[in-house]
Design a protein around this motif. Sequence first.
Motif, PDB file in Angstrom:
ATOM      1  N   UNK A  68       0.851  -1.153   0.113  1.00 36.56           N
ATOM      2  CA  UNK A  68       0.019  -0.072   0.243  1.00 36.56           C
ATOM      3  C   UNK A  68       0.967   1.298  -0.078  1.00 36.56           C
ATOM      4  N   UNK A  69       2.080   0.932   0.748  1.00 34.99           N
ATOM      5  CA  UNK A  69       2.642   2.304   0.652  1.00 34.99           C
ATOM      6  C   UNK A  69       3.835   2.632  -0.615  1.00 34.99           C
ATOM      7  N   UNK A  70       3.732   2.017  -1.642  1.00 41.48           N
ATOM      8  CA  UNK A  70       4.428   1.720  -2.785  1.00 41.48           C
ATOM      9  C   UNK A  70       3.635   2.146  -3.985  1.00 41.48           C
ATOM     10  N   UNK A  71       4.185   3.082  -4.870  1.00 36.05           N
ATOM     11  CA  UNK A  71       3.630   3.140  -6.131  1.00 36.05           C
ATOM     12  C   UNK A  71       3.148   1.962  -6.958  1.00 36.05           C
ATOM     13  N   UNK A  72       3.913   0.945  -6.803  1.00 41.17           N
ATOM     14  CA  UNK A  72       3.546  -0.280  -7.502  1.00 41.17           C
ATOM     15  C   UNK A  72       2.146  -0.940  -7.377  1.00 41.17           C
ATOM     16  N   UNK A  73       1.487  -0.467  -6.158  1.00 46.60           N
ATOM     17  CA  UNK A  73       0.252  -0.754  -6.015  1.00 46.60           C
ATOM     18  C   UNK A  73      -0.706  -0.286  -7.095  1.00 46.60           C
TER      19      UNK A  73
END
Length: 869
Positions: free
Chosen positions: A138-143
């Motif tokens: 949730x804390x990463x752009x990749x989501x």
Amino acid sequence: MVWFSACSTEKNAAVNKGYHNMTAHYNGYFNAREIIKESLKVFREGYKEDYSAILPIYLYADEKAASTLYTDMDRAITKTSTVITKHSMPNPEKNKNKKEEWCKWIDDNWLVMGQAHFYKREFDAALEKFSYIYKTYKDADIQYEAQIWMVRTYMEMGNMTEASRILERLQRDANDAEEKVKESKKDKGEKKTRKKPTSKGKKKSNEKEPASFPPRLKRDLIITQADYYIRKKDYEKAAEKLVKGIEMTKKKREKARLTFILAQLYQAQGKNSLASETYAKIPKMNPTFEMEFYARINRALLYEGGDSRGIRAELMKLLRDEKNKEYFDQIYYALAELELKDDKRDQGVGYLKKSIAVSVSNERQKGRSYLRLGDLHFNDRDYVPAKNFFDSSLAFLPKTFPDYEKIKKKSESLSELVTHLNTITLQDSLLNLASLSPKKRQEAIDKIVEKEKEEEEAKRRAEEAKIQQGTTGPTVAAESGGWYIYNQQAKTQGFNEFKKLWGARKLEDDWRRSNKTSVSEEEISNTGDSALSATDAKYEKRREQLLSSIPNGPEQISESKKKLQEAYYKSGVIFKDRFQQKDLAIKQFKSLIDRFDYGEYVLPANYQLYLIYNPSPQSEAYKNTILNDYADSEYARLIRNPNAMKEEEELEKKQEVVYLQAYKLYREKRYSESLEACNQIIQSEPQNSYLSRYYFLRAMNYGEMKQMDKLESSLSECAEKYAAEDTGKEAQSILDYLRNKRSKENPIQGFVYEAEAEHYFMMIFTSDLGSINDGKAAFSDFNSQYFSNADLKVSNGFLNMETQTLVVKQFPNRKKAMEYYQAYKNENDRLKKYKGATCFMITGKNNAAFMLERDVEKYMSFFTENYLK
């Protein structure tokens, strides 16, 4: 020791993270991504675009093509899976309470693994990986990247609802991120002092802030939204998204593709001017050769009148370029459209025919050209060639072609119409010939045959000329710039023309002759005379055929007039209901009424004219005719009560509800109640729309109640009353099964009931019936008139010294056999004197058993029980 220490996945040290980050990046993510990239490149280079439909934004392999990607995608999955297993920090198998991933490339490996499953069309596995990333990181752009891939996966699965839900969420997040950026810029611009926040009394939170939607994915989101709207056929919204997406696209080839799709979307909306302008931009964008070609062609097809010299010159230039040879059919098609829009019909038709002639491998384009010719002739009301062109178009167009089913239905309607129009022409001609004196009739037939002769000779000469022209080297060389042997188009054309004239011939000596054995010089010299004799015989036979087809006598003339009436009426209905050409429908119905005072179709024709003219005053005459001359007819009832049809529909719905209640009782095993309901309707409502079903349901109730005699008699009654309906056929099928089973378990005198076995008709031919040869001749005439296509043979044998048998062979099953039996029973002309004879249908196996004892009475009891009850 340092190296071994760095391999540990349980230490959150710089050296450990550096080692695992590097390995996870290159051994997994980078290599797997390169494998996928190279595999997709090969697939896309071999992909054949369909420029006649809106191009897909993303090129995905279908189920068949995806199999060619399996090996590479499996390699990518293996690499990423290995990295995730060996380089996750800490290892989830050792650390059950893992809350954080220290290796920053693990999420990327999950994404690549999901993409590999996606390209294999393993959508459930792909969704599992993308969903895991969305929930875990949730804390990463990749989501957000994973969510975009989830949308693409759901769209490929056809789940547009779930795709829409995620797109809405992504758009909200993207909007929120933009707002945050705006607020941040605003805060930085404000010059005011702030107190330093204190952390006294607060604990540091371990929860990380959810990542904001990253600007780098904004274009991907917009393009995916465009893809979604294209699939939903909302071309206006799709175009709005594409305009934004194109502005954000850097790569020229990609930009060219999206611009081409944008032009197609404008074209689909009827915004032809905007579409033309958009197509015009593509040649400057470094597109593929094929895309540039279709951009120019589509611009030409969008021409709406005015000065077409520039477009025509461009198309002619394309024709002069040898590398466009495989596209000549489409260039000619575009030229045809230019001419047709300039009201130059003959030139347009000529170009369409050229398009068909030069088309070698593009069956879709050949089908489009045939279809355009069909539409032109249809609009001109020239139905015979229109029908032929539509038939040809369906031979080449794929079933996925837009409106294929509509084209097919139109072609079928045209075939019916042309059949009726030909019937009118033929029967008119035959009736006209029938009215002439024998001498005048012969002269008229001679003229017809002579005309056919001239037409056939002209056609033969034209075909020979074509072949001479198509197989002459210098002519083709002059046209193509090369020797004809190397000209594939010329070779193909010549081969096809050869087949038309000579048929399929092996490459061998004396290929012209059907009989390859040697012949004498005398035979060779007589060839011309023989051919002449054969031709004369052919046309003499044609004269006899025409003479025999002329109606002779009141019965045949009456039959010819019936055919005329039917053709007038049915062609009128097609004009009215299928083609909405009311003027032609009126013409056909009026011709019928004017020519015939009575007949099966006179009343329906009056009613059709009443419907066409209603509510104008012209309808009154037809209304009065129906009400006065046909007062008791169904048509009169409909005129007196226009709501009759609606009332009947409402009544049928009520009857359906009542029937379903009786059927529900049967399903609930309340058989006696269901049976009572069936009997009540059968006795009291003989006009009930569901009567056949009640008869069948009654039989089923008897079966469940183990009343086998009543089951068989009810099935037999249902099968007899409703032989043409599904319920009757089903009843007969069950009846056949029961009789077959019973006769095999307890055969009557050795006879076995087999409904699907071959049957014979047998008559016990006693001396009082006269000559057996006369009987055989009578049955042969009967068979020729009523069963000419059944290939029946009549023979005779001996039952004993005094009695013979007349046998008609053979019928494929009980159904066909009993059709013959009923026809024999109903015939009161040729077979009238044989009606008192004993006769029956019998299978080959039962015939063998019958001939052992020759006991007619025993077999008749079996026949009556199994065939007549």
